[in-house]
Scaffold this active site. Structure first.
Site, PDB file in Angstrom:
ATOM      1  N   HIS A   1      -3.031  10.911   1.043  1.00 17.08           N
ATOM      2  CA  HIS A   1      -2.397  10.708   1.942  1.00 17.08           C
ATOM      3  C   HIS A   1      -1.983  12.115   2.527  1.00 17.08           C
ATOM      4  CE1 HIS A   1      -1.022   7.457   4.902  1.00 17.08           C
ATOM      5  NE2 HIS A   1      -0.808   8.507   5.712  1.00 17.08           N
TER       6      HIS A   1
ATOM      7  N   TYR B   1      -4.493   1.572  16.164  1.00 23.52           N
ATOM      8  CA  TYR B   1      -3.378   1.941  16.909  1.00 23.52           C
ATOM      9  C   TYR B   1      -3.644   1.525  18.525  1.00 23.52           C
ATOM     10  CZ  TYR B   1      -0.871   3.335  12.907  1.00 23.52           C
ATOM     11  OH  TYR B   1      -0.578   3.366  11.492  1.00 23.52           O
TER      12      TYR B   1
ATOM     13  N   ARG C   1       0.901  -1.298   0.019  1.00 25.49           N
ATOM     14  CA  ARG C   1       0.179  -0.012  -0.080  1.00 25.49           C
ATOM     15  C   ARG C   1       0.804   1.370   0.061  1.00 25.49           C
ATOM     16  NH1 ARG C   1      -2.797   2.824   4.870  1.00 25.49           N
ATOM     17  NH2 ARG C   1      -4.196   4.429   3.514  1.00 25.49           N
TER      18      ARG C   1
END
Length: 463
Positions: free
Chosen positions: A119, A293, A75
């Protein structure tokens, strides 16, 4: 021994601004992160992404790293200002050529490219024109998606429109700890909407240009919110609305929750939402990307005593949690990663099972999961990162538990392939399973890379 399905997709991930470098080469234009990192005092140690991991010049070496890991997919993100410097107009051919080489290099090594369109590196010209709070940015994003679909769609079979729009909107425009560094809560909520709209428009553009069998996705950093006690249920609901339902609502259900509109009515009247926008945002996708996370712990705050703000998203002059003045974000028990985030894999299992309950027909994929640790190079020249191996083992076990509970989880991408530019933390935090020497750019496998390679090759977690 924990075993994953044979079809389970194993990968690793990076992002363009964090690894590529070559910030002003071959026609690349400036992004909001170039501007942000070049502004004194905004990034730790004055670090910038100018060189990052020099991935732009070390592409073949890094492709061989991926091949050595044996992953089935990689990715990466496309740098919007590298391929379309001002965020509009024709493609910049030298910039696009880099992604041609990247995609072809992956395919020649038997690795599936998973391309993320956005991103966080918005072309600075678009920010100057208003950024994500401005509706036109969503249209420009759709044009960019169409151009990339036309150029790479014959080879890329998996597309992710946005990475963590929560961060883009709330950290970029509300708390200001990420680029572009603005602190305007009304602008942040407008950015939420235009990111949702941009996602829908981009999926439409890709559907019209990419291969018919291409998978469409979006990656969300969904917060698994818990309350300190049952009395904190309203605080949990408010945090969930702002963090999760602001995106899941329009993208998957075609509407913003009325509770969200009411909770933020003192900030905005949401007049930027036009008829048909929510239907446009709700485009069919094939898999939902999930970044995880750690969980989030909240409780009601009555205004007395100091207010805890330990949400893990870096302290700024303003809060990213719009209209959450009565919500306290509580520091959770350790152990902790180098980011100060507690390690609690049970939240991942619970989050995946929630998504399975709420959207049973939509598969999920872990598009980021990993941890930062100090990672000193030992006397033997090796990084013995036992803490990271333990973290990854815990979270992969959590994924397996969710699968056993019925969740349709299709794959896992460890964050990150290599130590890189960690946004406002600069190079102080190391997330990679491959160590990068900041002076020489030498890549060295950490113990976790060897461990992950064995997991990938067997599809099993070692005892």
């Amino acid at each position: 021994m924990t075993t994953f399905p044979e079809s389970f997709l194993w990968g690793t991930a990076t992002a363009a601004y964090q690894v590529e470098g070559a910030w002003d080469e071959d026609g690349r234009g400036p992004s909001i992160w170039d501007t942000f990192s070049h502004t004194p005092g905004l990034v730790a140690n004055g670090d910038t992404g100018d060189v990052a991991c020099d991935h732009y010049h070390r592409l073949e070496e890094d492709l061989d790293l991926l091949a050595g890991l044996g992953v089935g997919a990689y990715r990466f993100s496309i740098s919007w200002p590298r391929v379309q410097p001002g965020g509009a107009g024709p493609l910049n051919e030298p910039g696009v050529a880099f992604y041609d080489r990247l995609v072809d290099g992956l395919l020649s090594r038997g690795i599936a490219p998973v391309a993320t369109l956005y991103h966080w590196d918005l072309p600075q010209e678009l920010e100057d024109a208003g950024g994500w709070p401005d509706r036109d940015t969503a249209s420009r994003f759709a044009d960019y998606a169409r151009l990339m679909g036309e150029r790479l769609g014959d080879r890329v079979r998996a597309w992710i429109t946005l990475n963590e729009p929560w961060c883009s909107a709330y950290l970029g425009y509300a708390s200001g700890v990420h680029a572009p560094g603005r602190t305007d809560p009304a602008a942040a909520l407008a950015a939420v909407h235009h990111l949702n709209l941009g996602h829908g428009l981009a999926v439409q553009a890709l559907r019209s240009t990419a291969a018919r069998d291409a998978l469409m996705s979006v990656t969300l950093n969904l917060h698994h919110v818990r309350g300190v006690s049952e009395a904190d249920a309203p605080a949990v609901r408010k945090a969930d609305l702002l963090s999760n339902m602001a995106f899941l609502g329009p993208m998957l259900e075609g509407a913003y929750p009325r509770e969200l509109i009411e909770a933020t009515s003192s900030v905005t009247d949401w007049s930027f939402v036009r008829d048909g926008d929510e239907a446009t945002a709700r485009q069919p996708i094939d898999v939902l990307g999930v970044n995880y996370y750690n969980p989030t712990l909240v409780r009601h705050w009555d205004g007395s005593g100091p207010k805890e703000t330990a949400d893990g998203h870096q302290d700024g002059t303003a809060s990213p949690w719009i209209a959450c003045d009565d919500v306290e974000f509580v520091r959770q028990p350790g152990p902790y990663t180098e980011m100060g985030w507690n390690i609690d894999e049970t939240g991942l299992t619970e989050l995946l099972l929630r998504l399975h309950r709420d959207y049973p027909d939509l598969p999920t994929m872990i598009t980021e999961n990993g941890a930062a640790f100090p990672d000193p190079v030992g006397p033997d020249g090796v990084v013995h990162d036992a803490d990271r191996i333990d973290y990854l083992r815990r979270h992969l076990s959590a994924v397996a538990e969710a699968i056993a509970g019925g969740a349709d989880v299709r794959g896992y991408f460890v964050w990150s392939l290599m130590d890189n530019f960690e946004w406002a933390h600069g190079y102080a935090k190391r997330f990679g399973i491959v160590h990068v020497d900041r002076e020489t750019m030498k890549r060295t496998w950490k113990d976790s890379a060897h461990w992950y390679r064995d997991v990938v090759s067997t599809g099993k977690l070692p005892e």
